[in-house]
Each structure stands twice: as structure tokens, then as C-alpha cells.
Enzyme design. Structure first.
Site, mmCIF file in Angstrom:
data_model
loop_
_atom_site.group_PDB
_atom_site.id
_atom_site.type_symbol
_atom_site.label_atom_id
_atom_site.label_comp_id
_atom_site.label_asym_id
_atom_site.label_seq_id
_atom_site.Cartn_x
_atom_site.Cartn_y
_atom_site.Cartn_z
ATOM 1 N N LYS A 80 46.346 71.389 2.907
ATOM 2 C CA LYS A 80 45.498 70.506 3.842
ATOM 3 C C LYS A 80 46.008 69.036 3.362
ATOM 4 C CE LYS A 80 43.093 69.329 7.319
ATOM 5 N NZ LYS A 80 43.726 69.189 8.602
ATOM 6 N N CYS A 129 47.517 61.647 11.713
ATOM 7 C CA CYS A 129 46.617 62.497 12.405
ATOM 8 C C CYS A 129 46.044 61.572 13.553
ATOM 9 C CB CYS A 129 45.604 62.595 10.991
ATOM 10 S SG CYS A 129 44.253 63.465 11.802
ATOM 11 N N ASN A 177 53.713 65.853 14.105
ATOM 12 C CA ASN A 177 52.263 66.232 14.317
ATOM 13 C C ASN A 177 52.028 66.723 15.645
ATOM 14 O OD1 ASN A 177 49.634 66.398 13.459
ATOM 15 N ND2 ASN A 177 49.575 64.836 12.104
ATOM 16 N N GLY A 206 55.836 74.160 18.060
ATOM 17 C CA GLY A 206 56.120 75.030 19.039
ATOM 18 C C GLY A 206 57.096 76.278 18.624
ATOM 19 N N GLY A 266 52.389 76.152 12.714
ATOM 20 C CA GLY A 266 50.946 75.832 12.623
ATOM 21 C C GLY A 266 50.376 76.703 13.864
HETATM 22 C C1 SIN Z 1 43.051 67.099 11.569
HETATM 23 O O1 SIN Z 1 42.479 67.388 10.392
HETATM 24 O O2 SIN Z 1 42.227 66.415 12.498
HETATM 25 C C2 SIN Z 1 44.478 67.409 11.770
HETATM 26 C C3 SIN Z 1 45.355 66.964 10.804
HETATM 27 C C4 SIN Z 1 46.451 66.036 11.339
HETATM 28 O O3 SIN Z 1 46.620 66.301 12.755
HETATM 29 O O4 SIN Z 1 47.248 65.420 10.729
#
Ligand code: SIN
Length: 310
Positions: free
Chosen positions: A45, A131, A194, A249, A270
Site C-alpha cells: 500500500k 492519488c 491509477n 481493467g 486491482g
Molecule cells: C487511496 O488510498 O485513496 C487510493 C490510492 C491511490 O489511488 O493512489
């Protein structure tokens, strides 16, 4: 017999499939599940300097074609992930794993990079510049001037393999401008893409997640065409030394095949991992190998980047 072996920079992997940061990578338990799956590696993460609880719940919602999330970077802090990765460096010295991290300011990014440098971690680091879910914090890689500034400063001292996680771009001129910036640096990889930031999913008359009044990153089948376009646009434009990780996807072996055809050296999963669990890696690997066998391809190099045009 076909092989899905791959390499990113100097690192070799038995399989080109892995998780996307955010799924099955929050803590040791989840990361151990990744180690015991068919995936070639994992990424943690995205870690911040301090642990974060993330956004209020509900913050993730599955739909038929994918998902919407606004997690807000819940994570256990950089020290947790570095400690675990260093342990794996001893325990599984023949394997390589990725660290993902993200700073909420350029100062934080430098503190994190220096921590990685000082830690003795030998694997690749992914700096998440994309993000969409932290209220008040923009997706950094949409601001190319600041991105260039940060990368210039980072590469003054960071001499380890480094890649960046990118948001999707939607304009040919933006592909050109972004690639021109990234080509100035000795990046090991870029990761495209992302989630598509700030979509809305509505159920009856209401949004489905709490943060930001329902706005969140969109993943899954909705985003494959955008992901493929980004993988291929950067494959066409980046120095060949900068490899592409394709994310977005991937539900089937055919989806993974298309990412590789567009130029991806590694594929991240993901939404489908979230929905199906780590079994997804054996299924998608099997499906990908079946396609390769039908076409007579023995290795990924036989078709990587070889998308045909009309
Ligand atoms: C998130 O923790 O909000 C997702 C992480 C990301 O999209 O980089």
C-alpha cells in the site's frame, strides 16, 4: 511451453502479474497472501510518513463493471512496510518486492526517499504521484512543473531503482508533455494508470461512498481503454530504458495480453483482485498462457509493444 517471466530494470520475476497498490497489501497478513499466490511479486500500500486511517467509511463500492473508491491512503506508515520488506530481503532473498509510497508534500516525499535510501532496501520503489482521494491534495502528476521539480530534487541523491505511479492522461499533447518530463530522469518504470479520479456512482438517488460527497476513483472494466491508451502512449514516447507497468481493467488473460501488446512489461490487478481474491493470479496466468500458446508466442518479448495499426 510459454512463459510469463518478465523483468523490470535489473529485477527478474517469474510471473508478470502482481497486485495494484491498495489491494491486498495493507499489512503483513495480506502481503503474505500475495507471496503465496501465483503473482510474480507484490507492491505495498502507498506508505506515508505516519500511519493514516484514511477517509470515513463507506469508502469502497463494487459495481458490475468495476468499483469506486475514496480510501484516502489508509496505511501503516513507511517504517512498517520497510521493516517487513527488509525481513523479506533476508527470508526470501531470491525474490524482489516493490515498495509504494507517497508524500502529502514535497518535504514529506524527500523524508520518505531518504528513509528508503538509509534503510538498505534493495528493491524497486514506486512513488505514487496520482492519488485522487485526499481532500485538498491534487493529483501531483497533473502538475508537470511541480513533478519535474520534485523528480529533479529526488534524483540529486536517490540512486536506487525508482518508478512513478501516474494518473491517466487524456490528451495527446499531455502525453507528449508528460513524456518529455519523464525522459529527463533515470526512471526505472512508470506505472499507467491509477484510477480515473473523481467519478460518481449513484444508487437510486444517492451516492454510494461517504468521502467527498461520493466522488471517487473509478477502477475495473470501465477504465481498460484509457489504461491501454496510456500504456501505449508512454511506450511510444519514453526512453526504452523506462519500462511500463500496465494497470487498469485487467479481468482476464485477454486483458493482460492487450496490456503487454501495448508495451507493458508487468501487469497489476486491482479491482479483480479485490473481488476475486488471490486466485485471480492463477486464473489470469492460465488464460494468458493459453492465448500465447494459440498464437505460438513463447515469451512476452515475442509480442510486447507489437500492437498492429490499420
Ligand atoms: C487511496 O488510498 O485513496 C487510493 C490510492 C491511490 O489511488 O493512489
Amino acid at each position: 511451453m510459454s512463459s510469463t517471466k518478465t523483468h523490470v530494470g535489473k529485477y527478474e520475476f517469474e510471473n508478470c502479474l502482481m497486485n495494484a497498490a491498495g489491494v491486498c497489501c495493507y499489512d503483513r497478513n495480506e502481503l503474505e497472501k500475495m507471496i503465496h499466490s501465483e503473482a510474480g511479486t507484490f507492491v505495498t500500500k502507498s506508505a506515508t510518513l505516519n500511519p493514516r486511517e484514511g477517509n470515513p467509511q463507506p469508502r469502497y463500492y463494487d459495481t458490475e463493471l468495476g468499483c469506486i473508491n475514496s480510501m484516502g491512503l489508509p496505511n501503516l506508515g513507511i517504517d512498517y512496510y520497510l521493516e517487513y520488506l527488509l525481513e523479506l530481503q533476508e527470508r526470501l532473498s531470491e525474490r524482489t518486492f516493490f515498495l509504494s509510497m507517497t508524500g502529502l508534500s514535497s518535504e514529506e516525499i524527500h523524508i520518505l526517499m531518504k528513509k528508503v535510501l538509509d534503510s538498505g532496501f534493495k528493491g524497486p520503489t514506486e512513488l505514487n504521484l496520482s492519488c485522487p482521494n485526499v481532500p485538498g491534495k491534487p493529483q501531483l502528476a497533473y502538475d508537470l512543473q511541480t513533478t519535474e521539480q520534485i523528480l529533479s530534487e529526488v534524483f540529486e541523491y536517490f540512486d536506487r531503482p525508482l518508478g512513478i505511479k501516474l494518473p491517466p492522461y487524456f490528451d495527446i499533447v499531455h502525453f507528449d508533455q508528460a513524456a518529455a518530463v519523464f525522459n529527463k530522469f533515470p526512471l526505472t518504470f512508470v506505472n499507467c494508470v491509477n484510477s480515473i479520479g473523481n467519478g460518481l456512482v449513484i444508487n437510486d438517488e444517492s451516492v454510494v461512498i461517504k468521502p467527498k460527497n461520493g466522488f471517487g476513483g473509478i477502477g475495473g472494466q470501465y477504465i481498460k481503454p484509457t489504461a491501454l491508451a496510456n500504456v501505449h502512449a508512454f511506450y511510444q514516447r519514453l526512453n526504452p530504458s523506462i519500462q511500463i507497468i500496465g494497470t487498469g481493467g485487467v479481468l482476464t488473460g485477454r486483458d493482460a495480453f492487450e496490456h503487454i501488446l501495448c508495451g507493458a512489461s508487468m501487469i497489476q490487478i486491482g479491482t479483480s483482485l479485490e473481488k476475486e481474491g488471490t486466485e485471480v493470479f492463477s486464473r489470469v496466468t492460465h488464460e494468458l498462457k493459453e492465448i500465447m500458446d494459440e498464437k505460438g508466442y513463447k515469451t512476452l518479448e515475442d509480442f510486447k509493444g507489437k500492437l498492429k495499426y490499420l
